[in-house]
Motif scaffolding. Structure first.
Motif, PDB file in Angstrom:
ATOM      1  N   ASN A  19      -4.663 -29.547   7.351  1.00  0.00           N
ATOM      2  CA  ASN A  19      -4.808 -30.325   8.583  1.00  0.00           C
ATOM      3  C   ASN A  19      -4.317 -31.721   8.221  1.00  0.00           C
ATOM      4  O   ASN A  19      -5.099 -32.615   7.950  1.00  0.00           O
TER       5      ASN A  19
ATOM      6  N   GLY B  15      -4.733 -32.066   1.584  1.00  0.00           N
ATOM      7  CA  GLY B  15      -5.260 -33.192   2.347  1.00  0.00           C
ATOM      8  C   GLY B  15      -6.678 -32.870   2.783  1.00  0.00           C
ATOM      9  O   GLY B  15      -6.987 -32.741   3.959  1.00  0.00           O
ATOM     10  N   THR B  16      -7.547 -32.719   1.811  1.00  0.00           N
ATOM     11  CA  THR B  16      -8.847 -32.090   2.064  1.00  0.00           C
ATOM     12  C   THR B  16      -9.874 -33.001   2.717  1.00  0.00           C
ATOM     13  O   THR B  16     -10.822 -32.538   3.333  1.00  0.00           O
TER      14      THR B  16
ATOM     15  N   ALA C 192      -5.366 -40.860   7.002  1.00  0.00           N
ATOM     16  CA  ALA C 192      -5.702 -39.464   7.305  1.00  0.00           C
ATOM     17  C   ALA C 192      -5.266 -39.081   8.716  1.00  0.00           C
ATOM     18  O   ALA C 192      -5.216 -37.910   9.054  1.00  0.00           O
TER      19      ALA C 192
HETATM   20  N1  GLN Z   1      -8.968 -31.552   5.938  1.00  0.00           N
HETATM   21  C1  GLN Z   1      -9.823 -32.545   6.485  1.00  0.00           C
HETATM   22  C2  GLN Z   1     -10.267 -32.149   7.878  1.00  0.00           C
HETATM   23  O1  GLN Z   1      -9.760 -31.213   8.421  1.00  0.00           O
HETATM   24  C3  GLN Z   1      -9.139 -33.907   6.500  1.00  0.00           C
HETATM   25  C4  GLN Z   1      -7.928 -33.931   7.370  1.00  0.00           C
HETATM   26  C5  GLN Z   1      -7.227 -35.268   7.319  1.00  0.00           C
HETATM   27  O2  GLN Z   1      -7.755 -36.222   6.742  1.00  0.00           O
HETATM   28  N2  GLN Z   1      -6.074 -35.353   7.923  1.00  0.00           N
HETATM   29  O3  GLN Z   1     -11.114 -32.743   8.464  1.00  0.00           O
END
Ligand code: GLN
Length: 287
Positions: free
Chosen positions: A190, A122-123, A214
């Protein structure tokens, strides 16, 4: 319009939507990005005129800021781990808590560098894998996201910041798609973790602009991403590997319970505000 007049114009607009401290911080950021001059330089040359193009852009920025658009989306930039990332409405704005997660990963990284592999799930903007790759240059870093738009942003950031990261489009909630993934020494995520019922108490800044896929998870299954990633880690994390999560401040106990039910040992870490924010898991060798 002089530099000083431009600064005041912006500040007065910002004061209608932000408190004094935020208005002044955002005002400075915008003026610096607009003119390429820092605060001291703008002060020295306060009577110099800004160009007509800058003036037009300033009005455009002010209009968006007045509608609560986060400054990071207005300027298409956000700082993370000392690096400037491109961001737009396809991705979450990187948060300071997540910088702490990256630091925690680095301070626990004792794997042989020649074979070190890292997987970020989930980058979004790519802030996590790109920051890690910049610090651990020999690591093989892979990053996943379900969103096309996010992957485009992440790829753009990797190119801009000179970090070689492999990006794969994948829905982590669908185990049928896991087969293509290799094992990793570090799995980090995250994931979305805010229950939908928290929406009412959130700032329009976040709610109206940041991508909901997200941020939010269904109230009746707030841990769904953690469950999926822990299941994935059972097969894709190396025996000595480490799993890192950012978590909702109220969910430390639940996430560590999930981990122990799956045979992992775990540890919670608080963020700078003293809130439970990160969890590290490792396979229990006795288990
Ligand atoms: N990994 C990304 C960040 O930490 C996106 C996390 C997300 O969209 N949940 O900001």
């Amino acid at each position: 319009m002089t530099l000083q007049e431009a600064g005041f114009f912006l500040l007065n607009k910002l004061r209608t939507v932000y408190d004094e401290g935020e208005a002044s911080a955002i005002g400075d950021w915008v003026m610096e990005s607009l003119t390429g001059s820092d605060k001291t330089e703008r002060m020295i040359y306060k009577n110099n005129p800004i160009t007509p193009e800058e003036e037009e852009q300033l009005h455009g920025y002010a209009a968006k800021l007045l509608k609560h658009t986060p400054v990071q989306y207005v300027l298409n930039e956000s700082w993370f781990c000392g690096l400037k990332f491109y961001v737009d409405e396809n991705v979450l704005i990187p948060r300071p808590e997540t910088e702490e997660l990256v630091e925690w990963v680095i301070s626990n990284c004792r794997f042989p560098i020649d074979t070190l592999s890292i997987l970020d799930i989930g980058t979004g903007s790519g802030c996590i894998p790109i920051s890690l790759k910049r610090r651990l240059r020999k690591a093989k870093v892979t990053a996943l996201d379900i969103s096309d738009g996010a992957l485009t942003v992440a790829q753009r950031n990797a190119a801009k910041l000179g970090a070689e990261v492999e990006f794969i489009q994948l829905d982590i909630l669908d185990p049928a798609q896991w087969a293509i993934l290799k094992t990793a020494d570090i799995i980090i995520s995250n994931p979305p973790y805010i229950p939908e019922n928290n929406k009412a108490s959130m700032h329009p800044n976040v709610l109206e602009f940041e991508p909901h896929n997200a941020l939010f998870v269904p109230d009746q299954d707030t841990l769904l991403f953690y469950k999926a990633i822990i299941a994935l880690a059972k097969t894709k994390l190396t025996l000595e590997g480490l799993l890192f999560f950012e978590i909702h401040e109220n969910l430390g106990k639940e996430v560590t319970e999930l981990l122990s039910a799956a045979g992992f040992m775990s540890e919670i870490k608080k963020d700078m505000q003293g809130k439970d924010r990160m969890v590290m898991g490792r396979k229990s060798l006795e288990g």
